[in-house]
Design a protein around this motif. Structure first.
Motif, PDB file in Angstrom:
ATOM      1  N   HIS A  87       0.881  -1.172   0.000  1.00  0.00           N
ATOM      2  CA  HIS A  87       0.000   0.000   0.000  1.00  0.00           C
ATOM      3  C   HIS A  87       0.923   1.227   0.000  1.00  0.00           C
ATOM      4  O   HIS A  87       2.074   1.128   0.456  1.00  0.00           O
ATOM      5  CB  HIS A  87      -0.827  -0.066   1.294  1.00  0.00           C
ATOM      6  CG  HIS A  87      -1.796   1.040   1.500  1.00  0.00           C
ATOM      7  ND1 HIS A  87      -1.437   2.236   2.106  1.00  0.00           N
ATOM      8  CD2 HIS A  87      -3.121   1.147   1.207  1.00  0.00           C
ATOM      9  CE1 HIS A  87      -2.506   3.021   2.176  1.00  0.00           C
ATOM     10  NE2 HIS A  87      -3.543   2.380   1.641  1.00  0.00           N
ATOM     11  N   GLN A 347      -4.689  -4.527  -0.194  1.00  0.00           N
ATOM     12  CA  GLN A 347      -4.388  -3.111  -0.376  1.00  0.00           C
ATOM     13  C   GLN A 347      -5.500  -2.210   0.164  1.00  0.00           C
ATOM     14  O   GLN A 347      -5.616  -1.060  -0.232  1.00  0.00           O
ATOM     15  CB  GLN A 347      -4.154  -2.804  -1.862  1.00  0.00           C
ATOM     16  CG  GLN A 347      -2.943  -3.543  -2.441  1.00  0.00           C
ATOM     17  CD  GLN A 347      -2.650  -3.151  -3.872  1.00  0.00           C
ATOM     18  OE1 GLN A 347      -3.513  -3.259  -4.734  1.00  0.00           O
ATOM     19  NE2 GLN A 347      -1.443  -2.672  -4.131  1.00  0.00           N
ATOM     20  N   GLY A 348      -6.306  -2.756   1.047  1.00  0.00           N
ATOM     21  CA  GLY A 348      -7.344  -1.952   1.677  1.00  0.00           C
ATOM     22  C   GLY A 348      -8.538  -1.678   0.787  1.00  0.00           C
ATOM     23  O   GLY A 348      -9.224  -0.671   0.946  1.00  0.00           O
TER      24      GLY A 348
ATOM     25  N   ASP B 386      -7.315  -4.901   9.731  1.00  0.00           N
ATOM     26  CA  ASP B 386      -5.988  -4.314   9.852  1.00  0.00           C
ATOM     27  C   ASP B 386      -6.024  -2.832   9.517  1.00  0.00           C
ATOM     28  O   ASP B 386      -7.072  -2.277   9.188  1.00  0.00           O
ATOM     29  CB  ASP B 386      -4.968  -5.079   8.995  1.00  0.00           C
ATOM     30  CG  ASP B 386      -5.251  -4.952   7.497  1.00  0.00           C
ATOM     31  OD1 ASP B 386      -6.100  -4.122   7.096  1.00  0.00           O
ATOM     32  OD2 ASP B 386      -4.627  -5.684   6.711  1.00  0.00           O
ATOM     33  N   ILE B 387      -4.855  -2.207   9.584  1.00  0.00           N
ATOM     34  CA  ILE B 387      -4.790  -0.751   9.405  1.00  0.00           C
ATOM     35  C   ILE B 387      -5.236  -0.327   8.009  1.00  0.00           C
ATOM     36  O   ILE B 387      -5.742   0.777   7.818  1.00  0.00           O
ATOM     37  CB  ILE B 387      -3.361  -0.246   9.722  1.00  0.00           C
ATOM     38  CG1 ILE B 387      -3.302   1.274   9.791  1.00  0.00           C
ATOM     39  CG2 ILE B 387      -2.355  -0.778   8.716  1.00  0.00           C
ATOM     40  CD1 ILE B 387      -1.984   1.817  10.305  1.00  0.00           C
ATOM     41  N   LEU B 388      -5.065  -1.223   7.026  1.00  0.00           N
ATOM     42  CA  LEU B 388      -5.435  -0.875   5.655  1.00  0.00           C
ATOM     43  C   LEU B 388      -6.929  -1.056   5.393  1.00  0.00           C
ATOM     44  O   LEU B 388      -7.446  -0.573   4.393  1.00  0.00           O
ATOM     45  CB  LEU B 388      -4.638  -1.729   4.667  1.00  0.00           C
ATOM     46  CG  LEU B 388      -3.113  -1.652   4.787  1.00  0.00           C
ATOM     47  CD1 LEU B 388      -2.445  -2.593   3.796  1.00  0.00           C
ATOM     48  CD2 LEU B 388      -2.624  -0.229   4.572  1.00  0.00           C
ATOM     49  N   GLY B 389      -7.595  -1.760   6.282  1.00  0.00           N
ATOM     50  CA  GLY B 389      -9.023  -1.998   6.082  1.00  0.00           C
ATOM     51  C   GLY B 389      -9.299  -3.196   5.182  1.00  0.00           C
ATOM     52  O   GLY B 389     -10.338  -3.263   4.525  1.00  0.00           O
TER      53      GLY B 389
END
Lengths: 398, 406
Positions: A87, A347-348, B386-389
């Protein structure tokens, strides 16, 4: 009789709970929906080493166990969530080299910027005028297959002078190999240099080279392999054992290859045909073959990475002015496309593609292709909307 | 530092003067319905033998559990979570002492959670000194296993706030009662946090990581005291509301007298409320807190500068009668919902939200032969991002166990 009902109820409830144990815990995702997990066929001994490597990959470093003092991330897993692509939060900056004469900025902290620091220390800053490129962490999946391909196989797909006149001139990056590495059987050596096959520019010879560098440059963790501290530039006591580094290397080698989804979907099949029709498969080779590997499960396997592991000139749009080894600044190693459709889950929920994550979708990534891939990009532009959609469906299925 | 001491002195003086004017109710007239969370440390079953001036007691918590995450389970485990012994002594009139020693997970952790002497100058002015449980939130003060219908402690209270969080220090506390109302305050200065809170293997800001400093009962990490203050108000018919604050410097900003960093603060605010609904006797307990930290901008955003979270417990007695020979036995349904956001903010690189949160629900059923003993069965389901979602990991399974005072 009634007074026994509570007893019976209680016992029945406990029995029910016990026999329902497995059905009460949440199920996991299907194997084709995740990037992590081991390859099939590992021995129990290998499976244990995989598990140790998995744990070491997740280990969080702090100031007390060696982090930094300057660093990029606090663990391997921070940059490769779920073993997938990174990311922008964990994007690296490499700097200092613009041609094959080597990195001119090593005394100023090159080749990698450690832009974070533990409290009390100052992070590095990019030296004025230094050429640099941002590097998005790649996915880890299937790396063992790529590692087990022979040099001869890689070179069989190279065409450095474009002898066949198709406009594609893949070539290898030739890199110096640190003394701690053992060469694979059949390694080609030219002018004391070997083919690099890992990293966006192909600057790392094998996964130990890549891993020892990552411990050192990404987390500021010294090892017997890479003993120079990135802050003091002095040799320091190893902060991670060689055994642990090798466990992580084994873990990376034995992560499964991504499993394609929806292979029989007509749109996906059509998309795959278009992928070949417009020439994408000239660099993103559909399949490769491993050679002998000490890990039996990796030996002599056919696999489908969608890469040729060669450098290609990607045109001025992707030329950041920075390079590694013998690669030109405009050259990038063809990234494997397997797992592309699962990138978002690491990658969110958002695609960050190309070497630095500048493309926020698959189509945007296609449109950034230039140089040797310009003709394929142009061919994509000329496709019908349906064909473009099918091509992207195919890429998402990988 | 001088300002802080002056402020504390001023506060003590003010409270003393004011209390002298407004106390109208003798604290000895209070009944158990007017006990507050701050009374929990003494509101325990103690056993006194003969004329020995020491009373002892304790509790034990043991359980079995079968949990799994994303289809992978380590199987079934029994756990001996806590074995706690407490000892109290009335040294003389208005001077008392209480100590609580806890063995967690067998002997993995042995902690003195409380060991303090209380001197009552006035109901509104008591001095407490020793190892004190900082009164942040309610759970930290009122955490004995047998009081709860849930095997796991609340995430907000134990991982966001660091319950059980004790430190060496001193301070004052007091209460006053007026008809159906009780008012209480607590104010302490203690040793405080340390740099572990932004340097730990949880890879996130964690106040609980401060407990890893084994020297914290010996000396302050940075020579700067932690201030903890709480006010609570209770109405016999409405319930108890508490508002608490805890703050101080967490980093080492001087080494051998040389300044090495700026002073960096951690501040926490908590609000708690509990009540029992009349007629149906539904017990509701809520706690929420937020934490602010000053983190170096050159450090990693992995460690958040703002966190918040909370939980709600609802306990409904459904049967209360003589059962199996126990006179006041009860069966209760229970439900907990909880949420913690470990890292509130946006990524510098993308402007997108940092996620890193946890949501959990825990339905359960308990059987209480008496108020001092509980047998409980919980089913827990937790979503962790997590922090990234990225897609959450799912953890779930059942737990059953017993907890009892002895």
């Amino acid at each position: 009789m009634k007074k026994y009902f509570p007893y019976v109820g209680l016992i029945a409830s406990i029995i029910f709970l016990l026999i329902s144990c497995d059905s009460l815990i949440p199920g996991g995702p299907n194997p084709d929906e995740t990037l992590d997990g081991p390859i099939d066929g590992l021995s129990s001994e290998e499976q244990l080493q995989f598990n140790r490597g998995d744990a070491a990959f997740a280990e969080v470093f702090t100031a007390s166990n060696g982090l930094g003092p300057v660093f990029v991330a606090t663990s391997c897993a921070s940059c490769h969530a779920g073993d997938g692509k990174g990311h922008p939060f964990t994007t690296l900056t490499r700097f200092g080299q613009f041609d094959s004469t080597g990195n001119q900025y090593l005394p100023q902290g090159g080749p990698q910027l450690q832009h974070r620091a533990i409290p009390g220390y100052n992070p590095e800053s990019l030296p004025a005028g230094a050429p640099f490129a941002k590097i998005l962490p790649p996915a880890n999946t299937g790396l063992g297959f790529l590692d087990a391909v022979s040099d001869a196989y890689i070179m069989s797909n190279a065409d450095p002078n474009d002898a066949n006149g198709d406009g594609i001139s893949g070539r290898s990056n030739w890199v110096s190999v640190p003394g701690y590495l053992s060469l694979r059987p059949g390694t080609l050596i030219v002018n004391s240099k070997c083919i690099g096959r890992f990293g966006k520019k192909g600057a790392a010879y094998d996964l130990l080279h890549q891993t020892a560098n990552a411990y050192n440059q990404d987390m500021g963790i010294s090892s017997e392999y890479e003993a120079i501290d990135t802050y003091s530039h002095q040799a320091v006591t190893p902060e991670v054992s060689s055994e642990t580094v090798n466990d992580v290397v084994f873990y990376l080698k034995t992560l499964k290859a991504p499993i394609q989804r929806n292979q029989n979907d007509p749109d996906v099949i059509a998309g795959k045909n278009i992928f070949s029709m417009i020439g994408c498969d000239k660099c993103h080779l559909l399949q490769m073959q491993t050679d002998y590997s000490p890990i039996a499960a990796l030996s002599y396997k056919t696999f489908y990475p969608y890469t040729d592991m060669l450098l290609h000139d990607m045109g001025p749009g992707l030329d950041d002015g920075y390079t590694e080894g013998f690669a030109l600044t405009s050259e990038w190693k063809t990234p494997p496309l397997w797992g592309l459709g699962l990138s978002k889950i690491s990658q969110g929920g958002q695609y960050y593609l190309m070497h630095d994550g500048r493309a926020l979708g698959i189509e945007a990534a296609i449109l950034l292709h230039g140089g040797e891939s310009q003709s394929s990009k142009n061919a994509y532009d000329l496709l019908s909307g349906t064909d473009q959609t099918n091509l992207i469906k195919f890429l998402e299925s990988l | 530092m001088i300002k802080k001491l002056l402020f504390t002195f001023f506060l003590i003086t003010t409270v003393s003067l004011v209390s002298g004017q407004i106390i109208t109710t003798d604290s000895t007239k209070k009944d158990s319905s007017m006990l507050l969370n701050m009374d929990a440390v003494y509101n325990r079953p103690f056993l006194q033998m003969g004329k020995i001036p020491i009373a002892i007691g304790g509790y034990v918590e043991a359980n079995g559990q079968y949990l799994g995450t994303d289809g992978v389970s380590e199987g079934f485990s029994f756990q001996m979570r806590r074995f706690t012994i407490f000892m109290s002594s009335t040294i003389m009139k208005k001077i008392k002492f209480l100590a609580e020693v806890e063995f967690e997970d067998g002997t993995k952790e042995i902690n003195i959670e409380f060991a303090a002497i209380d001197l009552e100058f006035h109901p509104m002015l008591n001095l407490r000194a020793g190892i004190i449980m900082n009164p942040i939130g309610a759970f930290n003060q009122n955490h004995d296993g047998p009081k709860w219908e849930f095997i796991d402690r609340p995430i907000e209270a134990t991982q966001l706030l660091p319950a059980t969080w004790s430190n060496v220090g001193a301070g004052i506390h007091g209460k006053l009662f007026k008809k159906n109302w009780a008012f209480a305050y607590e104010l302490y200065l203690t040793n405080g946090f340390n740099a572990n809170i932004i340097s730990n293997d949880a890879n996130r800001t964690s106040l609980a990581a401060a407990k890893l400093d084994i020297f914290r009962f010996e000396e302050s990490f940075n020579g700067s005291p932690l201030t903890t203050a709480k006010i609570a108000i209770k109405n016999r018919k409405i319930g108890e509301l508490g508002i608490s604050y805890m703050g101080g410097i967490y980093n080492k900003f001087k080494d051998d007298g040389i300044r090495i960093d700026k002073e960096r603060r951690v501040d926490a605010m908590a609000i708690d409320f509990n009540t029992t609904l009349p007629k149906i006797n539904t017990y509701i307990n809520i706690e929420a807190s937020a934490i602010w930290l000053d983190i170096p901008s050159t450090y990693t955003q992995q460690f958040g500068s703002l966190q918040w979270g909370g939980f709600i417990d609802i306990v409904q007695p459904i049967v209360r009668k003589r059962m199996f020979g126990w006179k006041n036995a009860s069966i209760n349904l229970a439900f907990r919902a909880e949420y913690v956001d470990w890292n509130v903010g946006t990524f510098i690189e993308t402007g997108g939200d940092m996620v890193e949160d946890v949501v959990a629900i825990t339905p359960g059923i308990s059987f209480r032969p008496s108020r001092q003993t509980v047998i409980r069965v919980n089913y827990k389901y937790q979503w962790t991002r997590d922090i990234l979602g990225n897609p959450p990991s799912h953890t779930g399974g059942f737990q059953f166990g017993v907890a009892s005072y002895f």
